[in-house]
Write a protein that holds these residues in place. Structure first.
Motif, PDB file in Angstrom:
ATOM      1  N   LEU A   1       0.724  -1.250  -0.045  1.00  0.00           N
ATOM      2  CA  LEU A   1       0.109  -0.041  -0.040  1.00  0.00           C
ATOM      3  C   LEU A   1       1.008   1.269   0.107  1.00  0.00           C
ATOM      4  CD1 LEU A   1      -2.949  -0.876   2.368  1.00  0.00           C
ATOM      5  CD2 LEU A   1      -2.972  -0.863  -0.123  1.00  0.00           C
TER       6      LEU A   1
ATOM      7  N   GLN B   1      -0.108   4.235  -2.199  1.00  0.00           N
ATOM      8  CA  GLN B   1      -1.301   5.095  -1.946  1.00  0.00           C
ATOM      9  C   GLN B   1      -0.837   6.034  -0.882  1.00  0.00           C
ATOM     10  OE1 GLN B   1      -5.076   3.016  -1.421  1.00  0.00           O
ATOM     11  NE2 GLN B   1      -4.314   1.267  -2.716  1.00  0.00           N
ATOM     12  N   VAL B   2       0.199   5.795  -0.110  1.00  0.00           N
ATOM     13  CA  VAL B   2       0.689   6.737   0.788  1.00  0.00           C
ATOM     14  C   VAL B   2       1.418   7.965  -0.062  1.00  0.00           C
ATOM     15  CG1 VAL B   2       2.472   7.217   2.577  1.00  0.00           C
ATOM     16  CG2 VAL B   2       1.225   4.994   2.891  1.00  0.00           C
TER      17      VAL B   2
ATOM     18  N   LEU C   1      -3.879   7.300   1.561  1.00  0.00           N
ATOM     19  CA  LEU C   1      -3.657   6.607   2.806  1.00  0.00           C
ATOM     20  C   LEU C   1      -2.288   7.510   3.812  1.00  0.00           C
ATOM     21  CD1 LEU C   1      -3.429   2.866   2.168  1.00  0.00           C
ATOM     22  CD2 LEU C   1      -5.416   4.270   2.927  1.00  0.00           C
ATOM     23  N   THR C   2      -2.650   7.596   5.250  1.00  0.00           N
ATOM     24  CA  THR C   2      -1.650   8.239   5.995  1.00  0.00           C
ATOM     25  C   THR C   2      -0.458   7.201   6.295  1.00  0.00           C
ATOM     26  OG1 THR C   2      -3.112   7.549   7.960  1.00  0.00           O
ATOM     27  CG2 THR C   2      -3.541   9.806   7.046  1.00  0.00           C
TER      28      THR C   2
ATOM     29  N   SER D   1      -1.531   4.279   8.827  1.00  0.00           N
ATOM     30  CA  SER D   1      -2.561   3.263   8.133  1.00  0.00           C
ATOM     31  C   SER D   1      -1.577   1.813   7.681  1.00  0.00           C
ATOM     32  CB  SER D   1      -3.417   3.592   6.951  1.00  0.00           C
ATOM     33  OG  SER D   1      -3.949   4.714   7.463  1.00  0.00           O
TER      34      SER D   1
ATOM     35  N   ARG E   1      -8.707  -4.739  -2.141  1.00  0.00           N
ATOM     36  CA  ARG E   1      -8.595  -4.072  -0.751  1.00  0.00           C
ATOM     37  C   ARG E   1      -9.108  -4.765   0.382  1.00  0.00           C
ATOM     38  NH1 ARG E   1     -10.154   2.096  -2.037  1.00  0.00           N
ATOM     39  NH2 ARG E   1      -8.456   2.409  -3.636  1.00  0.00           N
TER      40      ARG E   1
ATOM     41  N   ARG F   1      -8.199   2.739  10.414  1.00  0.00           N
ATOM     42  CA  ARG F   1      -7.321   3.957   9.774  1.00  0.00           C
ATOM     43  C   ARG F   1      -7.631   3.747   8.133  1.00  0.00           C
ATOM     44  NH1 ARG F   1      -2.992   4.349  13.831  1.00  0.00           N
ATOM     45  NH2 ARG F   1      -3.668   6.164  15.224  1.00  0.00           N
ATOM     46  N   THR F   2      -7.024   2.417   7.641  1.00  0.00           N
ATOM     47  CA  THR F   2      -7.103   2.292   6.116  1.00  0.00           C
ATOM     48  C   THR F   2      -8.562   2.476   5.609  1.00  0.00           C
ATOM     49  OG1 THR F   2      -5.202   0.884   6.358  1.00  0.00           O
ATOM     50  CG2 THR F   2      -6.576   0.710   4.366  1.00  0.00           C
TER      51      THR F   2
ATOM     52  N   ASN G   1      -9.502   6.082   5.649  1.00  0.00           N
ATOM     53  CA  ASN G   1      -8.877   6.862   4.694  1.00  0.00           C
ATOM     54  C   ASN G   1      -9.577   6.661   3.319  1.00  0.00           C
ATOM     55  OD1 ASN G   1      -5.312   6.621   5.923  1.00  0.00           O
ATOM     56  ND2 ASN G   1      -7.175   7.980   6.517  1.00  0.00           N
ATOM     57  N   TRP G   2      -9.561   5.474   2.880  1.00  0.00           N
ATOM     58  CA  TRP G   2     -10.277   5.260   1.721  1.00  0.00           C
ATOM     59  C   TRP G   2     -11.620   5.754   1.593  1.00  0.00           C
ATOM     60  CZ3 TRP G   2      -9.097  -0.763   1.984  1.00  0.00           C
ATOM     61  CH2 TRP G   2      -7.860  -1.084   1.295  1.00  0.00           C
TER      62      TRP G   2
ATOM     63  N   ASN H   1     -11.092   9.826   1.211  1.00  0.00           N
ATOM     64  CA  ASN H   1     -10.657  10.205  -0.165  1.00  0.00           C
ATOM     65  C   ASN H   1     -11.750   9.942  -1.100  1.00  0.00           C
ATOM     66  OD1 ASN H   1      -9.111   8.894  -2.850  1.00  0.00           O
ATOM     67  ND2 ASN H   1      -7.982  10.744  -1.812  1.00  0.00           N
TER      68      ASN H   1
END
Length: 450
Positions: free
Chosen positions: A47, A50-51, A56-57, A60, A383, A398-399, A402-403, A406
């Motif tokens: 992932l 995506q960071v 994503l943070t 995550s 996912r 968190r993931t 975040n998804w 976003n």
């Protein structure tokens, strides 16, 4: 009775799974488990693109080790040398101090580093995607190019800042190009005097197919998705040289560009070279039970080991994937427990669960258990697989959050200023010059050890 000292090198998929298995299978009185790793978290590499794209943070994809391990002693540092004769691991702490650690059983899973080549300018100008720091730097760098292009007056400078090159048509490179291209296209709407059509992403690979492991059908579908978005994919092509403001390709083209993201495969950690043991293409030779021949009490697994792929046969070795590293970590934990209790070791066998590639948005391709999927069904599978692979409930929450955020609110385009005033070379980010030679490892191991 003195407890057996088990030393695990590497806090990635393999190392953490091994430590978790040992904690479950051994009583505290049986063994002292130590994990050497420079990071305080387990990085979920799939992932990371995506960071870099800000979807994503970092938290995550980097659950803290101390949420997952409860009685393993965590040493914040990196192993820079191994002396298997005296059973000593030379460790450099994050403070810079060098210490020695004796072991009875050693589990080597130091992972891999970005594979580079002797290409003029590559060391100075290429940026990797193997660490959180690299992902954060790449994000800052890409957004900075948009800011500078918007503020600049020179058309040639603007053109070079708005062309981005990713080398490597595997999963990491393809997902990185897909995620960051979506980010820059979305960001362009916020720059009033920036022509969106000038933003160009290039994806290069020396192979003649994109992600050949997926098969022809899904590989072509992924290629069509990227091309439909505007990414220029060049196969059978790589980089010949890199300069400050241009990249020369092996087919003779010169791209005005100040961004080169290098994901052209991985190489085993340089730590493997300190053992003076047999290797296959840089990966440590191991038996089917993951033990290292000629090194009693030493096991190796993950990206740094050439683990025999028994189901495939023919001398094949397992590819360096998270799926294999996780399973091998569990298997080594069982074999270490068997070793301590005088039971026979078992060979590593696996069943391939398939592959998933998240291209951002509703686009994905997947082949779970041989079933070929694309579009939204593939995205759900991809996912879902990633969520299942994250170890902590906090990281999963968190993931998902975040998804969802976003999808509803879109992308943000901020720079954190991370490493803005210093270079971020592959050598600096991945510390590939920190390791000792076999001779120096033996010399260093002669000093006192804790």
């Amino acid at each position: 009775m003195e407890r057996t000292k088990i030393l695990i090198v590497g806090g990635g998929f393999a190392g953490v799974e091994c430590a978790r298995g040992l904690e479950r299978g051994l009583r505290p009185s049986e063994a002292e488990i130590t994990l050497v790793t420079p990071a305080s978290y387990q990085l979920y590499l799939p992932l990371l693109p995506q960071v870099a794209a800000g979807v994503l943070t970092p938290q995550s994809v980097a659950p803290p080790l101390r949420r997952m391990l409860h009685r393993t002693r965590i040493v914040p540092g990196m192993a820079i040398g191994i002396d298997p004769r005296d059973r000593v691991c030379v460790t450099r702490l994050i403070s810079g101090e060098t210490t020695n650690r004796h072991y009875d059983v050693l589990v080597l899973c130091p992972g891999s580093v970005t594979r580079s080549f002797d290409i003029p300018g590559l060391d100075a100008h290429a940026r990797g995607m193997k660490t959180l720091a690299e992902a954060a730097y790449v994000r800052d760098h890409v957004i900075a190019q948009l800011d500078l292009a918007c503020a600049g007056q020179d058309e040639a400078e603007r053109a070079s800042r708005l062309q981005f090159v990713v080398v490597g048509g595997g999963y990491a490179g393809t997902e990185t190009a897909a995620c960051l291209q979506r980010l820059t296209n979305s960001a362009a709407k916020r720059y009033p005097n920036l022509d969106r059509g000038l933003i160009t992403w290039h994806l290069l690979d020396v192979a003649d197919k994109l992600m050949p492991e997926l098969g022809d059908k899904l590989g072509r579908h992924a290629l069509q998705i990227l091309q439909r978005r505007g990414t220029q994919v060049s196969l059978g092509v790589s980089v010949a040289s890199v300069e400050d403001e241009s990249i020369t390709l092996t087919d003779g083209r010169v791209l005005p560009s100040r961004t080169l993201i290098w994901t052209a495969g991985v190489a085993a950690s340089p730590l493997i070279g300190t053992l003076d043991a047999d290797t296959v293409k840089g990966r440590l030779v191991v038996d089917a039970d993951l033990s290292v021949p000629g090194c009693p009490g030493v096991f190796a697994l993950g990206d740094a080991a050439a683990v025999p792929d028994l189901p495939q046969g023919g001398g094949a070795v397992c590819p360096p994937t998270a799926q294999h590293a996780t399973r091998q970590g569990r298997h080594v934990a069982r074999n270490v427990i068997s070793l301590l209790r005088g039971m026979p070791l078992t060979p590593y066998r696996h069943r391939d669960l398939g592959l998933v590639v998240d291209l951002g948005g509703k686009d994905a391709v997947a082949r779970p258990l041989g079933l070929e999927l694309s579009g939204l069904p593939a995205q759900v599978v991809a996912r879902g697989y990633h969520l299942a692979a994250l170890h902590t409930g906090t990281a999963k929450f968190r993931t998902v959050a975040n998804w969802g955020l976003n999808a509803v609110s879109g992308d943000d385009f901020l720079r954190t200023g991370f490493l803005s005033r210093r270079p971020a070379t592959l050598r600096d980010m991945e510390a590939t010059d920190a390791y000792l030679s076999p001779e120096r490892a033996r010399e260093a191991s002669a000093s006192p050890a804790p």
